[in-house]
Design a protein around this motif. Structure first.
Motif, PDB file in Angstrom:
ATOM      1  N   THR A 169       0.899  -1.212   0.069  1.00 43.46           N
ATOM      2  CA  THR A 169      -0.093  -0.148  -0.115  1.00 43.46           C
ATOM      3  C   THR A 169       0.865   1.086   0.158  1.00 43.46           C
ATOM      4  O   THR A 169       0.368   2.516   0.172  1.00 43.46           O
ATOM      5  CB  THR A 169      -0.905  -0.009   1.192  1.00 43.46           C
ATOM      6  OG1 THR A 169      -0.247   0.055   2.439  1.00 43.46           O
ATOM      7  CG2 THR A 169      -2.043  -1.263   1.472  1.00 43.46           C
ATOM      8  N   ARG A 177      -5.297   2.625   0.362  1.00 38.72           N
ATOM      9  CA  ARG A 177      -4.844   1.567   1.325  1.00 38.72           C
ATOM     10  C   ARG A 177      -5.622   0.607   1.930  1.00 38.72           C
ATOM     11  O   ARG A 177      -5.499  -0.598   2.012  1.00 38.72           O
ATOM     12  CB  ARG A 177      -4.042   2.341   2.355  1.00 38.72           C
ATOM     13  CG  ARG A 177      -3.364   1.566   3.324  1.00 38.72           C
ATOM     14  CD  ARG A 177      -2.941   2.210   4.699  1.00 38.72           C
ATOM     15  NE  ARG A 177      -4.190   2.536   5.337  1.00 38.72           N
ATOM     16  CZ  ARG A 177      -4.123   3.314   6.515  1.00 38.72           C
ATOM     17  NH1 ARG A 177      -3.109   4.041   6.884  1.00 38.72           N
ATOM     18  NH2 ARG A 177      -5.335   3.636   6.908  1.00 38.72           N
ATOM     19  N   THR A 199       5.558  -3.709   5.836  1.00 38.03           N
ATOM     20  CA  THR A 199       4.983  -2.465   5.816  1.00 38.03           C
ATOM     21  C   THR A 199       5.608  -1.509   6.959  1.00 38.03           C
ATOM     22  O   THR A 199       5.862  -1.964   8.084  1.00 38.03           O
ATOM     23  CB  THR A 199       3.402  -2.555   6.091  1.00 38.03           C
ATOM     24  OG1 THR A 199       3.026  -1.205   6.046  1.00 38.03           O
ATOM     25  CG2 THR A 199       3.110  -2.943   7.347  1.00 38.03           C
ATOM     26  N   ASP A 201       3.604   1.082   7.629  1.00 34.64           N
ATOM     27  CA  ASP A 201       2.484   1.578   8.399  1.00 34.64           C
ATOM     28  C   ASP A 201       2.069   0.830   9.718  1.00 34.64           C
ATOM     29  O   ASP A 201       1.495   0.029   9.691  1.00 34.64           O
ATOM     30  CB  ASP A 201       1.546   1.311   7.330  1.00 34.64           C
ATOM     31  CG  ASP A 201       0.238   2.263   7.681  1.00 34.64           C
ATOM     32  OD1 ASP A 201      -0.296   2.328   8.867  1.00 34.64           O
ATOM     33  OD2 ASP A 201      -0.526   2.905   6.692  1.00 34.64           O
TER      34      ASP A 201
END
Length: 227
Positions: A169, A177, A199, A201
């Motif tokens: 994403t 996302r 990731t 995130d």
């Protein structure tokens, strides 16, 4: 099941020796979903490459279903990747001159799947990610989120056991996302995949049942009770 035993990956930069992975031990059961996090240069992508058979360790074992991928010939390793492991990357990696359907079909060519079946499976895979109306579109005729859906369909069309995603994403805005993560999590549940994602995130990391944090080649594993 994955079993990593004493996995070390060492690179040489000039006169300096860098340990991207430093004695990593990790077990990942079939059907697990885990996230890998850590600072830039800490070894996240290197670990994912080991799991995907895209790179070999300097020492140690990377065992998938009883087979040490580190010891396979290049031809056997390519076969394992083609049959068992799907990949999704941040940059989509679609072929710009091929339609969505043709891009998905490329994953089946190395498996020797005949043309008619390739087409049928590609159409079904694209429908499963909500792109049944975009079969004939080229990548530049689709949004970033749609392109990543094509990439997911391409990874899953060969019916792999493992799905590896490297910042899937990272090139998308927040709404896209969430949309892509919904697709990935649905596929994980419905297909019984082992799903491993790198990731940066933290909001995504908190939702994963298991979190692997890697710093300077060393890992820690945390079970997320809230998942």
């Amino acid at each position: 099941m994955y079993e990593l035993r004493g996995v070390t990956k060492r690179y040489t930069r000039g006169k300096e020796s860098v340990h991207a992975l430093d004695g990593v031990d990790l077990t990942i059961a079939d059907g697990d979903r885990l996230v890998i996090q850590g600072p830039t240069g800490g070894g996240k992508s290197t670990l994912l490459q080991m799991l995907g058979g895209l790179d070999r360790p300097t020492s140690g074992e990377v065992v998938l279903d009883g087979t040490d991928m580190a010891r396979l010939s290049e031809a056997r390793l390519t076969k394992v990747r083609s049959e068992n492991i799907g990949f999704v990357f941040q940059s989509f990696n679609l072929i710009p001159t091929l339609t969505a359907q043709e891009n998905v079909e490329t994953a089946l060519v190395p498996l020797g799947v005949k043309v008619k079946e390739r087409r049928e499976r590609a159409v079904e895979a694209l429908r499963s990610v909500g792109l049944g109306e975009r079969l004939g579109h080229l990548p530049d005729e689709m949004s970033g989120g749609q392109q990543q859906r094509v990439a997911i369909a391409r990874a899953l069309v060969k019916q792999p056991k493992v799905l590896l995603a490297d910042e899937p994403t990272g090139n998308l805005d927040e709404s896209m996302r969430d949309e892509i993560m919904d697709v990935l999590e649905t596929m994980w549940k419905e297909l019984g995949l082992t799903f491993i994602m790198v990731t940066h995130d933290s909001s995504l990391a908190k939702k994963a049942p298991r979190l692997v944090t890697i710093r300077k080649g060393k890992i820690t594993v945390k079970e997320n009770a809230a998942s």
